[in-house]
Scaffold this motif. Sequence first.
Motif, PDB file in Angstrom:
ATOM      1  N   MET A   1     -18.092  -4.261  -2.580  1.00  0.00           N
ATOM      2  CA  MET A   1     -19.051  -4.089  -3.674  1.00  0.00           C
ATOM      3  C   MET A   1     -20.293  -4.937  -3.435  1.00  0.00           C
ATOM      4  N   SER A   2     -21.419  -4.371  -3.795  1.00  0.00           N
ATOM      5  CA  SER A   2     -22.662  -5.124  -3.663  1.00  0.00           C
ATOM      6  C   SER A   2     -22.778  -6.121  -4.804  1.00  0.00           C
ATOM      7  N   GLU A   3     -23.108  -7.375  -4.455  1.00  0.00           N
ATOM      8  CA  GLU A   3     -23.232  -8.409  -5.472  1.00  0.00           C
ATOM      9  C   GLU A   3     -24.434  -8.167  -6.370  1.00  0.00           C
ATOM     10  N   LYS A   4     -25.339  -7.247  -5.955  1.00  0.00           N
ATOM     11  CA  LYS A   4     -26.533  -6.996  -6.744  1.00  0.00           C
ATOM     12  C   LYS A   4     -26.351  -5.814  -7.700  1.00  0.00           C
ATOM     13  N   ARG A   5     -25.169  -5.203  -7.725  1.00  0.00           N
ATOM     14  CA  ARG A   5     -24.938  -4.068  -8.627  1.00  0.00           C
ATOM     15  C   ARG A   5     -25.093  -4.535 -10.066  1.00  0.00           C
ATOM     16  N   ILE A   6     -25.893  -3.819 -10.828  1.00  0.00           N
ATOM     17  CA  ILE A   6     -26.200  -4.209 -12.205  1.00  0.00           C
ATOM     18  C   ILE A   6     -25.076  -3.734 -13.123  1.00  0.00           C
ATOM     19  N   LEU A   7     -24.488  -4.682 -13.865  1.00  0.00           N
ATOM     20  CA  LEU A   7     -23.377  -4.375 -14.761  1.00  0.00           C
ATOM     21  C   LEU A   7     -23.820  -4.267 -16.217  1.00  0.00           C
ATOM     22  N   ALA A   8     -24.917  -4.929 -16.551  1.00  0.00           N
ATOM     23  CA  ALA A   8     -25.447  -4.866 -17.915  1.00  0.00           C
ATOM     24  C   ALA A   8     -26.888  -5.348 -17.894  1.00  0.00           C
ATOM     25  N   VAL A   9     -27.650  -4.972 -18.899  1.00  0.00           N
ATOM     26  CA  VAL A   9     -29.038  -5.430 -19.042  1.00  0.00           C
ATOM     27  C   VAL A   9     -29.233  -5.839 -20.496  1.00  0.00           C
ATOM     28  N   VAL A  10     -29.729  -7.051 -20.724  1.00  0.00           N
ATOM     29  CA  VAL A  10     -29.980  -7.537 -22.079  1.00  0.00           C
ATOM     30  C   VAL A  10     -31.460  -7.883 -22.195  1.00  0.00           C
ATOM     31  N   ASN A  11     -32.192  -7.092 -22.966  1.00  0.00           N
ATOM     32  CA  ASN A  11     -33.615  -7.331 -23.186  1.00  0.00           C
ATOM     33  C   ASN A  11     -34.391  -7.470 -21.871  1.00  0.00           C
ATOM     34  N   LYS A  13     -33.136  -8.446 -18.956  1.00  0.00           N
ATOM     35  CA  LYS A  13     -32.510  -9.356 -17.991  1.00  0.00           C
ATOM     36  C   LYS A  13     -31.235  -8.732 -17.450  1.00  0.00           C
ATOM     37  N   GLU A  14     -31.131  -8.674 -16.123  1.00  0.00           N
ATOM     38  CA  GLU A  14     -29.989  -8.024 -15.483  1.00  0.00           C
ATOM     39  C   GLU A  14     -28.807  -8.980 -15.354  1.00  0.00           C
ATOM     40  N   ILE A  15     -27.620  -8.448 -15.631  1.00  0.00           N
ATOM     41  CA  ILE A  15     -26.363  -9.158 -15.365  1.00  0.00           C
ATOM     42  C   ILE A  15     -25.681  -8.402 -14.231  1.00  0.00           C
ATOM     43  N   THR A  16     -25.612  -9.026 -13.068  1.00  0.00           N
ATOM     44  CA  THR A  16     -25.092  -8.383 -11.862  1.00  0.00           C
ATOM     45  C   THR A  16     -23.704  -8.910 -11.524  1.00  0.00           C
ATOM     46  N   GLU A  17     -23.103  -8.320 -10.492  1.00  0.00           N
ATOM     47  CA  GLU A  17     -21.809  -8.815 -10.019  1.00  0.00           C
ATOM     48  C   GLU A  17     -21.932 -10.259  -9.537  1.00  0.00           C
ATOM     49  N   ASP A  18     -23.082 -10.609  -8.983  1.00  0.00           N
ATOM     50  CA  ASP A  18     -23.309 -11.985  -8.550  1.00  0.00           C
ATOM     51  C   ASP A  18     -23.286 -12.934  -9.750  1.00  0.00           C
ATOM     52  N   THR A  19     -23.841 -12.500 -10.880  1.00  0.00           N
ATOM     53  CA  THR A  19     -23.812 -13.299 -12.107  1.00  0.00           C
ATOM     54  C   THR A  19     -22.369 -13.540 -12.539  1.00  0.00           C
ATOM     55  N   VAL A  20     -21.563 -12.494 -12.475  1.00  0.00           N
ATOM     56  CA  VAL A  20     -20.149 -12.598 -12.853  1.00  0.00           C
ATOM     57  C   VAL A  20     -19.416 -13.560 -11.928  1.00  0.00           C
ATOM     58  N   LEU A  21     -19.678 -13.453 -10.621  1.00  0.00           N
ATOM     59  CA  LEU A  21     -19.007 -14.327  -9.655  1.00  0.00           C
ATOM     60  C   LEU A  21     -19.349 -15.791  -9.891  1.00  0.00           C
ATOM     61  N   ARG A  22     -20.608 -16.074 -10.181  1.00  0.00           N
ATOM     62  CA  ARG A  22     -21.006 -17.451 -10.458  1.00  0.00           C
ATOM     63  C   ARG A  22     -20.302 -17.974 -11.709  1.00  0.00           C
ATOM     64  N   PHE A  23     -20.206 -17.127 -12.725  1.00  0.00           N
ATOM     65  CA  PHE A  23     -19.524 -17.509 -13.966  1.00  0.00           C
ATOM     66  C   PHE A  23     -18.054 -17.828 -13.685  1.00  0.00           C
ATOM     67  N   LEU A  24     -17.393 -16.982 -12.894  1.00  0.00           N
ATOM     68  CA  LEU A  24     -15.978 -17.191 -12.579  1.00  0.00           C
ATOM     69  C   LEU A  24     -15.772 -18.440 -11.729  1.00  0.00           C
ATOM     70  N   ASN A  25     -16.669 -18.691 -10.789  1.00  0.00           N
ATOM     71  CA  ASN A  25     -16.567 -19.890  -9.953  1.00  0.00           C
ATOM     72  C   ASN A  25     -16.645 -21.162 -10.789  1.00  0.00           C
ATOM     73  N   GLY A  40     -10.478  -7.477 -17.018  1.00  0.00           N
ATOM     74  CA  GLY A  40     -10.902  -8.878 -17.046  1.00  0.00           C
ATOM     75  C   GLY A  40     -12.382  -9.020 -16.738  1.00  0.00           C
ATOM     76  N   ILE A  41     -12.870  -8.251 -15.764  1.00  0.00           N
ATOM     77  CA  ILE A  41     -14.302  -8.276 -15.421  1.00  0.00           C
ATOM     78  C   ILE A  41     -15.135  -7.789 -16.600  1.00  0.00           C
ATOM     79  N   LYS A  42     -14.629  -6.745 -17.289  1.00  0.00           N
ATOM     80  CA  LYS A  42     -15.351  -6.242 -18.472  1.00  0.00           C
ATOM     81  C   LYS A  42     -15.454  -7.323 -19.544  1.00  0.00           C
ATOM     82  N   ARG A  43     -14.374  -8.094 -19.718  1.00  0.00           N
ATOM     83  CA  ARG A  43     -14.400  -9.181 -20.710  1.00  0.00           C
ATOM     84  C   ARG A  43     -15.444 -10.235 -20.331  1.00  0.00           C
ATOM     85  N   VAL A  44     -15.562 -10.513 -19.029  1.00  0.00           N
ATOM     86  CA  VAL A  44     -16.564 -11.484 -18.577  1.00  0.00           C
ATOM     87  C   VAL A  44     -17.969 -10.960 -18.837  1.00  0.00           C
ATOM     88  N   VAL A  45     -18.198  -9.688 -18.515  1.00  0.00           N
ATOM     89  CA  VAL A  45     -19.524  -9.102 -18.738  1.00  0.00           C
ATOM     90  C   VAL A  45     -19.864  -9.136 -20.228  1.00  0.00           C
TER      91      VAL A  45
END
Length: 249
Positions: A1-11, A13-25, A40-45
Amino acid sequence: MSEKRILAVVNGKEITEDTVLRFLNDLGPQMTMQFQSPEGIKRVVDELVNQELIYLNALENGLDKKEDFTKELERLKEGLLKQYALNNILSKITVTEGEILDFYNQNKNNFQKPETVVASHILVDNEEKAKDIIKEINEGLSFEDAAINYSSCPSKEQGGNLGEFTKGQMVPEFETAAFNMEVDAISEPVKTQFGYHIIKLTAKNKEAMSTFDEVKAQITDQVLGMKQQQAYLDKTNELKQKYEVVNNM
């Protein structure tokens, strides 16, 4: 999976897979295990979206301008900068092979390995039972099977194996018996506060000097720590000549 894939956008601002990975780390490995599934990933997003909404609302209400926030921000910034500056000093410190070897040669007494034994035991609650078990072993029952069948110690699951130990790790009566046995010998019942032990000695290792290779990693960490501490003290002493320090203690 590409870490730049956009999972959500808020106003915007993009929330990408890379954002999720940093949060989990940031959560650490144990917590991260709870979010490995797609659910679980959906809950994080969802959580990241909620946090972004709270952030936007805080900006809109001018919370970033409040005095208590700016004071806390400055305190955190100061602490972060101190740690960053310290890491910048310490990261430049290295250790050479020669320094490690010199430390080993000058401190050999610190790398003396104590005498150890490797033993197994069977623990029962009375001497008569212990003697009956010894009789069975002498008649052909393996020590390991006897431990599994009769021992009340959790070590029974490993055939009574207690592993390697030094003097001072076992109760005195057990230790005295074990360290005075011959390899492969089986003891008479040994009474301790826990009951009666039948001991089998499987190995005996005399006191010896650790080789350089055995302790090289340990020495590397020790020497590096000493050099980093000295670098820290040297730097702070240097800075005391530059900045005024008044210590009333």
